[in-house]
Design an enzyme around this catalytic site. Sequence first.
Site, PDB file in Angstrom:
ATOM      1  CB  CYS A   1      -0.914  -0.001   1.213  1.00 14.89           C
ATOM      2  SG  CYS A   1      -1.868   1.536   1.388  1.00 14.89           S
TER       3      CYS A   1
ATOM      4  CG  HIS B   1      -2.859  -1.816  -9.210  1.00 11.91           C
ATOM      5  ND1 HIS B   1      -3.692  -0.952  -8.543  1.00 11.91           N
ATOM      6  CD2 HIS B   1      -1.870  -2.140  -8.344  1.00 11.91           C
ATOM      7  CE1 HIS B   1      -3.215  -0.743  -7.322  1.00 11.91           C
ATOM      8  NE2 HIS B   1      -2.117  -1.454  -7.176  1.00 11.91           N
TER       9      HIS B   1
ATOM     10  CD  GLU C   1      -7.053   1.169  -2.186  1.00 11.57           C
ATOM     11  OE1 GLU C   1      -6.400   0.284  -1.578  1.00 11.57           O
ATOM     12  OE2 GLU C   1      -6.964   2.377  -1.923  1.00 11.57           O
TER      13      GLU C   1
ATOM     14  CB  CYS D   1      -5.039   3.784  -4.590  1.00 10.08           C
ATOM     15  SG  CYS D   1      -4.268   2.147  -4.702  1.00 10.08           S
TER      16      CYS D   1
ATOM     17  N   GLY E   1      -1.925   2.273  -6.892  1.00  6.87           N
ATOM     18  CA  GLY E   1      -2.789   2.494  -8.046  1.00  6.87           C
ATOM     19  C   GLY E   1      -2.272   3.617  -8.927  1.00  6.87           C
TER      20      GLY E   1
END
Length: 274
Positions: A73, A159, A208, A217, A220
């Site tokens: 993360c 992703h 997410e 994110c 992301g």
Amino acid sequence: MQFTKMQGLGNDFIVFDAINQTVELSPKQLRFLADRRFGVGCDQILLVEAAQSENTDFHYRIFNTDGSEVEQCGNGARCFARFVRNKGLSDRDVIRVGTGGGDIQLYLEDNGWVRVDMGSPILQPDAIPFIADREQPVYDIEVNGQTLQIGAVSMGNPHAVLLVDNVKNAPVETLGPALEKHERFPRRVNVGFMKVRSPTEIDLRVFERGTGETLACGTGACAAVVSGQLRGLLKEGVRVHLPGGDLVICWEGGHSTLWMSGPAAEVFEGNIEL
């Protein structure tokens, strides 16, 4: 247990020091903590643990609001760096951290931002993991009776990136959960909806896995920039506009490291009995 509430661009976290106190949380307790009405409320729960190798200073675990554990993360990593500095766990400007998605380095900068070495993107389908015959910059995928084109990238977590004309009207609520659990992503997937403003600027919303849409994110944003570069749409340095604020992502392509820079802040401290 003592905890700290933190946020990076509105992506919020409950952070536990699991070095100086015992932290053992069941999926039910994690879901309770994350609940915004009955618990503390957050997008994810972060655990700061002792290093598991000589090459790192700490270990970092991340849990979603549904109680599942994930590998990485980016916004959480910046909060992690600010947390260990604020709590006196480290006085270093460069902090080496082990995660489920590999080792990362966190740099505390003079302007209060944190710069994160996010490592190299993973593009091989079987390593993402994503079911495909061969690596491509864009893949066709069938979702809800329509054929979409996505980029597939792992930043330690998987992703899917879609191009949209306008992020405000993007079908995040419908395509997000449909793609998250698509059979071609065996470990589910985070879904990014990207609008390219210019070669150095994009808008992005991210659904997410295990959480739903968040205000920001970090992984992301990295995945979106990688996908945009592979499509020939973006340059090496890109400002990413997320609902919670901006990140700056730099990538020179190939096997080079992605660098993510952005803010992180402490919101409040608390104690909770479970």
